[in-house]
Design an enzyme around this catalytic site. Structure first.
Site, PDB file in Angstrom:
ATOM      1  CG  ASP A 120      -1.955  -1.007   1.289  1.00  0.00           C
ATOM      2  OD1 ASP A 120      -2.309  -1.537   0.229  1.00  0.00           O
ATOM      3  OD2 ASP A 120      -2.475  -1.282   2.404  1.00  0.00           O
ATOM      4  NE  ARG A 170      -4.587  -1.590  -4.214  1.00  0.00           N
ATOM      5  CZ  ARG A 170      -4.210  -1.884  -2.968  1.00  0.00           C
ATOM      6  NH1 ARG A 170      -3.769  -0.937  -2.154  1.00  0.00           N
ATOM      7  NH2 ARG A 170      -4.249  -3.130  -2.542  1.00  0.00           N
TER       8      ARG A 170
HETATM    9  C1  LIG Z   1      -8.737  -1.334  -3.118  1.00  0.00           C
HETATM   10  C2  LIG Z   1      -8.302   0.024  -2.653  1.00  0.00           C
HETATM   11  C3  LIG Z   1      -7.034   0.174  -2.142  1.00  0.00           C
HETATM   12  C4  LIG Z   1      -6.594   1.444  -1.725  1.00  0.00           C
HETATM   13  N1  LIG Z   1      -5.297   1.600  -1.324  1.00  0.00           N
HETATM   14  C5  LIG Z   1      -4.847   2.833  -1.018  1.00  0.00           C
HETATM   15  C6  LIG Z   1      -3.486   3.072  -0.727  1.00  0.00           C
HETATM   16  O1  LIG Z   1      -2.634   2.165  -0.747  1.00  0.00           O
HETATM   17  N2  LIG Z   1      -3.103   4.344  -0.411  1.00  0.00           N
HETATM   18  C7  LIG Z   1      -4.003   5.388  -0.412  1.00  0.00           C
HETATM   19  O2  LIG Z   1      -3.596   6.533  -0.146  1.00  0.00           O
HETATM   20  N3  LIG Z   1      -5.310   5.175  -0.672  1.00  0.00           N
HETATM   21  C8  LIG Z   1      -5.757   3.942  -0.979  1.00  0.00           C
HETATM   22  N4  LIG Z   1      -7.086   3.758  -1.270  1.00  0.00           N
HETATM   23  C9  LIG Z   1      -8.071   4.837  -0.992  1.00  0.00           C
HETATM   24  C10 LIG Z   1      -8.227   5.784  -2.152  1.00  0.00           C
HETATM   25  O3  LIG Z   1      -7.039   6.519  -2.318  1.00  0.00           O
HETATM   26  C11 LIG Z   1      -9.394   6.757  -1.919  1.00  0.00           C
HETATM   27  O4  LIG Z   1      -9.169   7.483  -0.749  1.00  0.00           O
HETATM   28  C12 LIG Z   1     -10.749   6.073  -1.800  1.00  0.00           C
HETATM   29  O5  LIG Z   1     -10.858   4.978  -2.647  1.00  0.00           O
HETATM   30  C13 LIG Z   1     -11.879   7.066  -2.151  1.00  0.00           C
HETATM   31  O6  LIG Z   1     -11.743   7.506  -3.480  1.00  0.00           O
HETATM   32  P1  LIG Z   1     -12.715   7.013  -4.679  1.00  0.00           P
HETATM   33  O7  LIG Z   1     -11.880   6.931  -5.898  1.00  0.00           O
HETATM   34  O8  LIG Z   1     -13.373   5.770  -4.296  1.00  0.00           O
HETATM   35  O9  LIG Z   1     -13.685   8.191  -4.951  1.00  0.00           O
HETATM   36  P2  LIG Z   1     -14.646   9.101  -4.071  1.00  0.00           P
HETATM   37  O10 LIG Z   1     -14.927  10.267  -4.915  1.00  0.00           O
HETATM   38  O11 LIG Z   1     -14.086   9.317  -2.711  1.00  0.00           O
HETATM   39  O12 LIG Z   1     -15.927   8.215  -3.966  1.00  0.00           O
HETATM   40  C14 LIG Z   1     -16.794   7.948  -5.039  1.00  0.00           C
HETATM   41  C15 LIG Z   1     -18.066   7.373  -4.462  1.00  0.00           C
HETATM   42  O13 LIG Z   1     -17.759   6.121  -3.824  1.00  0.00           O
HETATM   43  C16 LIG Z   1     -18.426   5.985  -2.605  1.00  0.00           C
HETATM   44  N5  LIG Z   1     -17.439   6.039  -1.493  1.00  0.00           N
HETATM   45  C17 LIG Z   1     -16.132   6.323  -1.598  1.00  0.00           C
HETATM   46  N6  LIG Z   1     -15.509   6.245  -0.409  1.00  0.00           N
HETATM   47  C18 LIG Z   1     -16.462   5.923   0.468  1.00  0.00           C
HETATM   48  C19 LIG Z   1     -16.445   5.681   1.843  1.00  0.00           C
HETATM   49  N7  LIG Z   1     -15.342   5.792   2.583  1.00  0.00           N
HETATM   50  N8  LIG Z   1     -17.615   5.353   2.440  1.00  0.00           N
HETATM   51  C20 LIG Z   1     -18.743   5.247   1.724  1.00  0.00           C
HETATM   52  N9  LIG Z   1     -18.815   5.461   0.409  1.00  0.00           N
HETATM   53  C21 LIG Z   1     -17.692   5.786  -0.214  1.00  0.00           C
HETATM   54  C22 LIG Z   1     -19.385   7.122  -2.553  1.00  0.00           C
HETATM   55  O14 LIG Z   1     -20.572   6.742  -3.187  1.00  0.00           O
HETATM   56  C23 LIG Z   1     -18.695   8.191  -3.353  1.00  0.00           C
HETATM   57  O15 LIG Z   1     -19.569   9.175  -3.848  1.00  0.00           O
HETATM   58  C24 LIG Z   1      -7.504   2.534  -1.751  1.00  0.00           C
HETATM   59  C25 LIG Z   1      -8.790   2.368  -2.283  1.00  0.00           C
HETATM   60  C26 LIG Z   1      -9.174   1.139  -2.743  1.00  0.00           C
HETATM   61  C27 LIG Z   1     -10.547   1.015  -3.341  1.00  0.00           C
END
Ligand SMILES: Cc1cc2nc3c(=O)[nH]c(=O)nc-3n(C[C@H](O)[C@H](O)[C@H](O)COP(=O)(O)OP(=O)(O)OC[C@H]3O[C@@H](n4cnc5c(N)ncnc54)[C@H](O)[C@@H]3O)c2cc1C
Length: 293
Positions: A120, A170
């Site tokens: 990560d 990723r």
């Molecule tokens: C498999 C995976 C691994 C990840 N690994 C890392 C990593 O190593 N380092 C890092 O910095 N970040 C990591 N992240 C987190 C990522 O960086 C984002 O902070 C997170 O995914 C929210 O961004 P989004 O692209 O989903 O969009 P957003 O714009 O945040 O969300 C889009 C939509 O998804 C839904 N949603 C998103 N988040 C949430 C939530 N918390 N609760 C409820 N609904 C939600 C809502 O409907 C929202 O409107 C990871 C995410 C995933 C999915």
């Protein structure tokens, strides 16, 4: 004093009941049950033993043991799952060589079961060190991949290097609070960067994980791979446990590879906090549930 401890224990337990929306449980058995449920819907998993920023070797050793145990379960139970870990959980803040050896042991164990380890990406204080350590590990272990955060200005350069290396990346937006000198600040700019980086990775990179719950980016990815005739085997969608489960099932049913990040363990608070920060509605959800209990 005893009353205070009791009160914070009760509060902790109540908070965990709410955190359970995002955390599969405190034990490996609960995490395995969550993976089985996902697998039954054609969805893969990546198991994450919660923990970060450990400052003593005992805690890092325990995290290594927990990952070796998780890999054992995956193999024994024939689960469709790999593992994700954080370098600060493996002792990066203690000693770099020690951390490298710890992750190396996990990679070796994963390789013996033909499995994969994802590192990560943490806050910007660790970006350079994480990528350097990843490069070193990758010389020896081909079953390890890393994460790039679309919000960082440096990410295009990093992605180009990782593509050249043939590393599995990723791509996510990024979950930490970063200053404007290091990261773009608006959702529109983060999305645009995500699209630029995903185009590079999907067309030139090794297997790519598109980690987002964002419908705009999911639709963009589907269109991009169709337009550029990129086989579905070249990438997977990834989402977090407890977030948009219906969409996870839908994408899997549409024939896309779908993997869910399944965290478990007792150090759930920082992870839970990051999930709350991502959405105002989640804070309301916590308050509502705490009030109800
Ligand atoms: C498999 C995976 C691994 C990840 N690994 C890392 C990593 O190593 N380092 C890092 O910095 N970040 C990591 N992240 C987190 C990522 O960086 C984002 O902070 C997170 O995914 C929210 O961004 P989004 O692209 O989903 O969009 P957003 O714009 O945040 O969300 C889009 C939509 O998804 C839904 N949603 C998103 N988040 C949430 C939530 N918390 N609760 C409820 N609904 C939600 C809502 O409907 C929202 O409107 C990871 C995410 C995933 C999915």
């Amino acid at each position: 004093m005893a009353l205070l401890t009791l009160r914070s224990l009760v509060l902790n337990q109540l908070l965990f009941l709410v955190a359970k929306r995002f955390v599969s449980g405190q034990t490996i058995q609960e995490a395995v049950a969550a993976v089985r449920r996902l697998n039954a819907n054609g969805i893969g998993a990546t198991l994450d033993v919660l923990g970060e920023n450990v400052s003593d070797r005992r805690a890092a050793d325990a995290a290594v043991a927990a990952y070796l145990e998780a890999l054992g379960w995956i193999q024994q139970e024939s689960l469709s799952s790999n593992v994700s870990l954080k370098l600060t959980q493996m002792g990066l803040d203690i000693d770099r060589v020690y951390c490298l050896e710890n992750v190396g042991r996990i990679c070796e164990r994963a390789a013996s079961g033909n499995n994969f380890v994802r590192i990560d990406m943490e806050g910007s204080a660790y970006t350079e060190r994480t990528l350097n350590l990843f490069h070193e590990l990758f010389q020896k272990h081909r079953n390890v991949g890393v994460v790039v955060q679309a919000y960082l200005h440096r990410s295009e350069q990093d992605v180009r290097k990782l593509i050249e290396l043939g590393a599995r990346v990723r791509l996510c937006k990024g979950a930490y609070k970063e200053p404007p000198s290091l990261a773009v600040q608006t959702m529109a700019a983060v999305r645009q960067n995500f699209i630029n980086l995903a185009s590079l990775l999907l067309s030139q990179g090794n297997h790519t994980a598109v980690a987002t719950h964002d419908d705009v980016l999911i639709s963009w990815t589907k269109n991009y791979i169709t337009q550029h005739q990129i086989p579905k085997e070249r990438f997977e969608f990834q989402m977090l446990y407890g977030v948009r489960s219906e969409t996870q099932r839908l994408l899997a049913a549409q024939g896309y590879s779908m993997r869910v990040y399944v965290p478990y363990g007792s150090h759930w608070l920082p992870y839970f906090y990051r999930r709350l920060r991502e959405r105002k509605e989640n804070v309301a959800f916590v308050l509502k549930h705490l009030f109800r209990k």
